[in-house]
Design a protein around this motif. Structure first.
Motif, PDB file in Angstrom:
ATOM      1  N   UNK A  88      66.747 -51.955  -0.998  1.00  0.00           N
ATOM      2  CA  UNK A  88      65.885 -50.522  -1.081  1.00  0.00           C
ATOM      3  C   UNK A  88      67.084 -49.762  -3.191  1.00  0.00           C
ATOM      4  N   UNK A  89      69.108 -50.589  -2.595  1.00  0.00           N
ATOM      5  CA  UNK A  89      69.361 -50.014  -3.090  1.00  0.00           C
ATOM      6  C   UNK A  89      68.755 -50.517  -4.894  1.00  0.00           C
ATOM      7  N   UNK A  90      68.561 -52.082  -4.790  1.00  0.00           N
ATOM      8  CA  UNK A  90      68.180 -53.276  -6.453  1.00  0.00           C
ATOM      9  C   UNK A  90      67.274 -52.206  -6.808  1.00  0.00           C
ATOM     10  N   UNK A  91      65.663 -51.980  -6.061  1.00  0.00           N
ATOM     11  CA  UNK A  91      64.287 -50.721  -6.425  1.00  0.00           C
ATOM     12  C   UNK A  91      65.177 -50.019  -6.755  1.00  0.00           C
ATOM     13  N   UNK A  92      65.884 -49.110  -6.082  1.00  0.00           N
ATOM     14  CA  UNK A  92      66.607 -47.924  -6.569  1.00  0.00           C
ATOM     15  C   UNK A  92      66.946 -47.242  -7.919  1.00  0.00           C
ATOM     16  N   UNK A  93      67.975 -48.587  -8.125  1.00  0.00           N
ATOM     17  CA  UNK A  93      68.941 -49.021  -9.294  1.00  0.00           C
ATOM     18  C   UNK A  93      67.858 -48.904 -10.534  1.00  0.00           C
ATOM     19  N   UNK A  94      66.696 -49.262 -10.238  1.00  0.00           N
ATOM     20  CA  UNK A  94      65.472 -49.881 -11.544  1.00  0.00           C
ATOM     21  C   UNK A  94      64.500 -48.631 -12.072  1.00  0.00           C
ATOM     22  N   UNK A  95      64.942 -47.838 -10.612  1.00  0.00           N
ATOM     23  CA  UNK A  95      64.046 -46.899 -10.737  1.00  0.00           C
ATOM     24  C   UNK A  95      64.496 -45.421 -11.292  1.00  0.00           C
ATOM     25  N   UNK A  96      66.046 -45.067 -11.100  1.00  0.00           N
ATOM     26  CA  UNK A  96      66.939 -44.137 -11.966  1.00  0.00           C
ATOM     27  C   UNK A  96      66.651 -44.082 -12.634  1.00  0.00           C
ATOM     28  N   UNK A  97      66.296 -44.193 -13.901  1.00  0.00           N
ATOM     29  CA  UNK A  97      66.001 -44.243 -15.631  1.00  0.00           C
ATOM     30  C   UNK A  97      64.635 -43.076 -15.246  1.00  0.00           C
ATOM     31  N   UNK A  98      63.716 -43.503 -14.110  1.00  0.00           N
ATOM     32  CA  UNK A  98      62.160 -43.301 -14.970  1.00  0.00           C
ATOM     33  C   UNK A  98      62.250 -42.452 -13.641  1.00  0.00           C
ATOM     34  N   UNK A  99      62.995 -41.748 -13.065  1.00  0.00           N
ATOM     35  CA  UNK A  99      63.175 -40.403 -11.931  1.00  0.00           C
ATOM     36  C   UNK A  99      62.540 -38.851 -12.638  1.00  0.00           C
ATOM     37  N   UNK A 100      62.082 -38.419 -13.190  1.00  0.00           N
ATOM     38  CA  UNK A 100      62.343 -37.339 -13.575  1.00  0.00           C
ATOM     39  C   UNK A 100      62.443 -35.809 -12.700  1.00  0.00           C
ATOM     40  N   UNK A 101      63.295 -35.145 -13.441  1.00  0.00           N
ATOM     41  CA  UNK A 101      63.865 -33.352 -12.631  1.00  0.00           C
ATOM     42  C   UNK A 101      62.897 -33.058 -11.730  1.00  0.00           C
ATOM     43  N   UNK A 129      72.828 -39.400  -7.455  1.00  0.00           N
ATOM     44  CA  UNK A 129      73.786 -38.267  -7.537  1.00  0.00           C
ATOM     45  C   UNK A 129      73.572 -37.179  -6.192  1.00  0.00           C
ATOM     46  N   UNK A 130      74.659 -36.270  -5.810  1.00  0.00           N
ATOM     47  CA  UNK A 130      73.721 -35.397  -4.858  1.00  0.00           C
ATOM     48  C   UNK A 130      73.095 -34.883  -4.940  1.00  0.00           C
ATOM     49  N   UNK A 131      72.704 -34.188  -6.104  1.00  0.00           N
ATOM     50  CA  UNK A 131      71.725 -32.990  -6.345  1.00  0.00           C
ATOM     51  C   UNK A 131      70.281 -33.501  -6.005  1.00  0.00           C
ATOM     52  N   UNK A 132      70.208 -35.000  -5.853  1.00  0.00           N
ATOM     53  CA  UNK A 132      68.670 -35.967  -5.874  1.00  0.00           C
ATOM     54  C   UNK A 132      68.570 -35.523  -4.275  1.00  0.00           C
ATOM     55  N   UNK A 133      69.425 -35.355  -3.205  1.00  0.00           N
ATOM     56  CA  UNK A 133      69.594 -34.954  -2.420  1.00  0.00           C
ATOM     57  C   UNK A 133      68.298 -33.142  -1.572  1.00  0.00           C
ATOM     58  N   UNK A 161      66.414 -31.184   3.459  1.00  0.00           N
ATOM     59  CA  UNK A 161      67.285 -30.318   3.400  1.00  0.00           C
ATOM     60  C   UNK A 161      66.467 -29.121   2.486  1.00  0.00           C
ATOM     61  N   UNK A 162      65.509 -29.573   2.063  1.00  0.00           N
ATOM     62  CA  UNK A 162      65.140 -28.602   1.745  1.00  0.00           C
ATOM     63  C   UNK A 162      63.352 -27.881   2.074  1.00  0.00           C
ATOM     64  N   UNK A 163      63.327 -26.865   2.522  1.00  0.00           N
ATOM     65  CA  UNK A 163      62.720 -26.154   3.393  1.00  0.00           C
ATOM     66  C   UNK A 163      60.735 -26.570   2.395  1.00  0.00           C
TER      67      UNK A 163
END
Length: 337
Positions: A88-101, A129-133, A161-163
């Motif tokens: 998962x860490x490897x995939x997320x590292x590749x995906x991080x820059x592609x995840x939109x706000x 980042x913590x905000x992603x949670x 944590x977000x209803x």
């Protein structure tokens, strides 16, 4: 159920990822499935069948399949992570820059990362980042991929944590045969999904040794107690482990013949070597590696988990299964609660 149309990427073309993508496309969402194996992605696009991981099921005609991660993640409102936790860490590292706000990130994989002993939400927090949670949802529950793909009645839980995010995921997945509940206990839902795989290996060992229904029922019950102890030590809610992501998933994985983790345990109980079992398997049994990370996590937190400890010793220290069971039964007598 009527809901707004989501643009969904499902990351991981194993049996569970394929089944979830099939459900989402069938629910009318713009859904693309990313498959790591390029040849399998091309085959699925043309044949509409995942012959490697989910044979016998025709994919919804609206489901797009791609081997390109950037293509899969482009302009998505919801991303479903369904890769093995250890990659998962490897995939997320590749995906991080592609995840939109504002994108909702949903984890449908079950396990704890080796080395760091992190859950997927903790990996996401570290990389994004913590905000992603705030937009993170843990998806779990008693669900075999083949039964979900076949349209058999199934229930899951979406925890955030977000209803609002939990409700969007609930709405995206729910249909007349697939019902989702919401929950706010992210860590509890993640731990339930991880620990149950380890206990399922233990249940399979008991069945492989021919110990009968009494032993299996007792093991499931005490396994639930271990899951609960670890969860409370990590800030989870007790009630979560009595629900779909706890007891529900535990019972299914410990008793169902489609359970890969139970199958591994069963063959161990019959005397097969782990290396030979793994050589026969095409799909990942997450409980094998998770047994190590859960055991180490329990040691770090000082949580007593004797069943997990014995599974770890059987899998990683070559302890004979019968000896492990004998040691469990010979532990000091104590009160149940």
């Amino acid at each position: 159920m009527r809901t707004s149309r989501e643009r969904v990427a499902v990351i991981g073309g194993g049996s569970w990822g394929t089944a979830l993508a099939h459900v989402l496309a069938g629910n009318g969402h713009d859904t693309v499935l990313w498959v790591y194996e390029q040849d399998l992605a091309a085959e699925m696009s043309s044949t509409r069948v995942n012959s490697l991981y989910l044979p016998g099921f025709t994919l919804d005609p609206a489901l797009a399949v791609t081997g390109s991660l950037p293509e899969a993640l482009a302009d998505r409102t919801m991303i479903i992570l369904v890769t093995p936790v250890q990659v998962m860490r490897s995939v997320l590292s590749q995906a991080a820059a592609l995840v939109g706000p504002g994108t909702i990130l949903v984890n449908a994989s079950k396990g704890i990362e080796l080395g760091t002993l992190n859950t997927v939400s903790q990996i996401c927090s570290e990389l994004l980042g913590e905000a992603a949670l705030e937009g993170y949802v843990a998806l779990s529950g008693p669900t075999f991929a083949r039964e979900v793909a076949a349209g058999l009645p199934s229930l899951i839980v979406a925890a955030s944590r977000s209803e609002q995010c939990a409700r969007r995921v609930q709405a995206a997945f729910s249909n007349p045969v697939f019902r989702a509940y919401t929950n706010s206990d992210v860590i509890g839902v993640e731990l339930g999904g991880a620990v149950k795989n380890v206990i399922a290996i233990a249940a399979g060992i008991c069945d492989g040794l021919g110990f009968g229904h009494n032993a299996r029922a007792a093991l499931i019950t005490r396994g639930l107690s271990e899951m609960n102890r670890l969860g409370l030590a990590m800030g989870a809610q007790h009630a979560t482990f009595a629900g779909l992501a706890g007891m529900g998933d535990l019972v299914l994985t410990c008793t169902g013949d489609l359970s890969r983790n139970r199958t591994v345990g069963y063959k161990l109980g019959q005397g097969m070597r782990l290396a030979d079992i793994l050589a026969e398997m095409r799909m990942v049994a997450e409980g094998i590696k998770t047994s190590e990370s859960v055991y180490q996590l329990a040691c770090r937190l000082g949580v007593e988990m004797p069943i997990v400890e014995k599974v770890f010793q059987i899998l990683h220290e070559d302890k004979p299964a019968k000896q492990a069971v004998s040691e469990l039964m010979a532990r000091d007598l104590k009160a149940e609660m």
